[in-house]
Write a protein that holds these residues in place. Sequence first.
Motif, short mmCIF file in Angstrom:
data_model
loop_
_atom_site.label_atom_id
_atom_site.label_comp_id
_atom_site.label_asym_id
_atom_site.label_seq_id
_atom_site.Cartn_x
_atom_site.Cartn_y
_atom_site.Cartn_z
N THR A 52 0.81 -1.22 0.00
CA THR A 52 0.00 0.00 0.00
C THR A 52 0.84 1.27 0.00
OG1 THR A 52 -1.61 -1.25 1.31
CG2 THR A 52 -1.96 1.12 1.16
N PHE A 53 2.03 1.22 0.58
CA PHE A 53 2.86 2.42 0.77
C PHE A 53 3.20 3.10 -0.55
CE2 PHE A 53 7.17 4.30 1.04
CZ PHE A 53 6.91 5.30 1.98
N ARG A 54 3.12 4.44 -0.53
CA ARG A 54 3.56 5.25 -1.66
C ARG A 54 4.67 6.20 -1.18
NH1 ARG A 54 -1.75 5.11 -1.71
NH2 ARG A 54 -2.03 7.24 -0.95
N PHE A 55 5.72 6.29 -1.97
CA PHE A 55 6.85 7.12 -1.57
C PHE A 55 6.47 8.60 -1.55
CE2 PHE A 55 9.25 3.36 -2.71
CZ PHE A 55 10.29 3.38 -1.79
N PRO A 56 6.99 9.34 -0.56
CA PRO A 56 6.76 10.79 -0.53
C PRO A 56 7.58 11.47 -1.63
CG PRO A 56 8.31 10.15 1.19
CD PRO A 56 7.84 8.87 0.55
N GLU A 57 7.18 12.68 -1.98
CA GLU A 57 7.94 13.44 -2.99
C GLU A 57 9.30 13.85 -2.44
OE1 GLU A 57 5.73 16.63 -4.75
OE2 GLU A 57 4.00 15.33 -5.18
N SER A 58 9.33 14.17 -1.17
CA SER A 58 10.59 14.55 -0.54
C SER A 58 11.53 13.34 -0.50
CB SER A 58 10.34 15.03 0.89
OG SER A 58 11.56 15.12 1.61
N THR A 59 12.81 13.60 -0.80
CA THR A 59 13.78 12.50 -0.74
C THR A 59 14.59 12.55 0.56
OG1 THR A 59 15.32 13.80 -2.06
CG2 THR A 59 14.01 12.16 -3.22
N ALA A 127 11.16 12.12 5.99
CA ALA A 127 10.06 12.36 5.05
C ALA A 127 8.90 11.42 5.34
CB ALA A 127 10.55 12.16 3.62
N ALA A 128 9.24 10.22 5.83
CA ALA A 128 8.21 9.23 6.17
C ALA A 128 8.72 8.33 7.28
CB ALA A 128 7.83 8.40 4.95
N VAL A 129 7.79 7.87 8.10
CA VAL A 129 8.08 6.88 9.14
C VAL A 129 7.11 5.72 8.90
CG1 VAL A 129 8.08 6.36 11.60
CG2 VAL A 129 8.85 8.61 10.82
N LEU A 130 7.65 4.50 8.85
CA LEU A 130 6.80 3.31 8.71
C LEU A 130 6.98 2.42 9.92
CD1 LEU A 130 8.28 3.73 5.59
CD2 LEU A 130 6.43 2.14 5.12
N SER A 131 5.91 1.74 10.31
CA SER A 131 6.02 0.80 11.42
C SER A 131 4.89 -0.22 11.41
CB SER A 131 6.00 1.55 12.77
OG SER A 131 6.29 0.66 13.83
N THR A 184 -5.90 9.03 7.40
CA THR A 184 -6.75 8.28 6.48
C THR A 184 -6.44 6.79 6.54
OG1 THR A 184 -5.17 8.74 4.70
CG2 THR A 184 -7.10 10.17 4.84
N VAL A 185 -7.49 5.99 6.40
CA VAL A 185 -7.30 4.54 6.26
C VAL A 185 -7.08 4.28 4.77
CG1 VAL A 185 -8.33 2.26 6.56
CG2 VAL A 185 -8.73 4.03 8.28
N GLN A 186 -5.88 3.84 4.42
CA GLN A 186 -5.52 3.64 3.02
C GLN A 186 -6.03 2.30 2.49
OE1 GLN A 186 -3.49 5.93 1.01
NE2 GLN A 186 -4.34 7.21 2.62
N LYS A 187 -6.11 1.32 3.37
CA LYS A 187 -6.55 -0.01 2.94
C LYS A 187 -7.02 -0.81 4.13
CE LYS A 187 -5.21 -2.82 -0.79
NZ LYS A 187 -4.17 -3.16 -1.74
N LYS A 188 -7.99 -1.70 3.90
CA LYS A 188 -8.43 -2.67 4.91
C LYS A 188 -8.44 -4.05 4.26
CE LYS A 188 -11.86 0.38 7.12
NZ LYS A 188 -13.29 0.49 7.43
N SER A 189 -7.90 -5.03 4.96
CA SER A 189 -7.94 -6.40 4.43
C SER A 189 -7.76 -7.39 5.57
CB SER A 189 -6.82 -6.59 3.40
OG SER A 189 -6.87 -7.89 2.84
N LYS A 190 -8.65 -8.36 5.64
CA LYS A 190 -8.58 -9.43 6.64
C LYS A 190 -8.43 -8.90 8.07
CE LYS A 190 -6.56 -12.71 3.37
NZ LYS A 190 -5.42 -13.57 3.05
#
Length: 200
Positions: A52-59, A127-131, A184-190
């Motif tokens: 689901t993740f999309r890269f930010p424009e900022s590098t 630019a982004a934090v994932l966890s 925002t909820v980007q995706k729901k599954s199972k």
Amino acid sequence: MANHYYSEKPTVKSSRRSWESQLRGMKMSFTSDAGVFSKKEVDFGTQLLLETFRFPESTARILDVGCGYGPIGLTLAKERANYHFVMVDINERALELSELNAKLNGINNVTIKKSNLLSGVKGDTFAAVLSNPPIRAGKKVVHQLFEDAFEQLEHLGELWIVIQKKQGAPSTIEKLESLFKEVTVQKKSKGYYIIKAKKY
């Protein structure tokens, strides 16, 4: 005994396991171990987050918190060599595996370091934090992760997390909405939710 995946030094006997996974259209090789989250395969929640993740424009740099053996940070780092990834975990066995898996996959654009949540990267911005957060460590710990991420994201930076509905997705959204202007909820599954929170 310190055998949960958020232990600093797991004491459970080592029992390594290796496999290959197709993630974001790439073949990735991983080795994991006992005492580390998801020791036999890339878990469904992590797969969904990566999908689901999309890269930010900022590098600017991207942070993977609670990186474990490295599936999130290493997969994204392999895809985008022009970004630099910081991968942190409290678990020393997990960090050792992340280093090993970076070499296995020929990935150089990562910094892997020991850190209790974001304490080891204080002062850095991302630019982004994932966890895939350590739910079993308790709500206080998880909420601290969200608060620290908010502080260290740059303007328009994004926090991406995966959480199961039964493990508190609704209260997670509530907590994030107290910090971020856009959640925002980007995706729901199972029963899993992929949630994005953007800082303005």
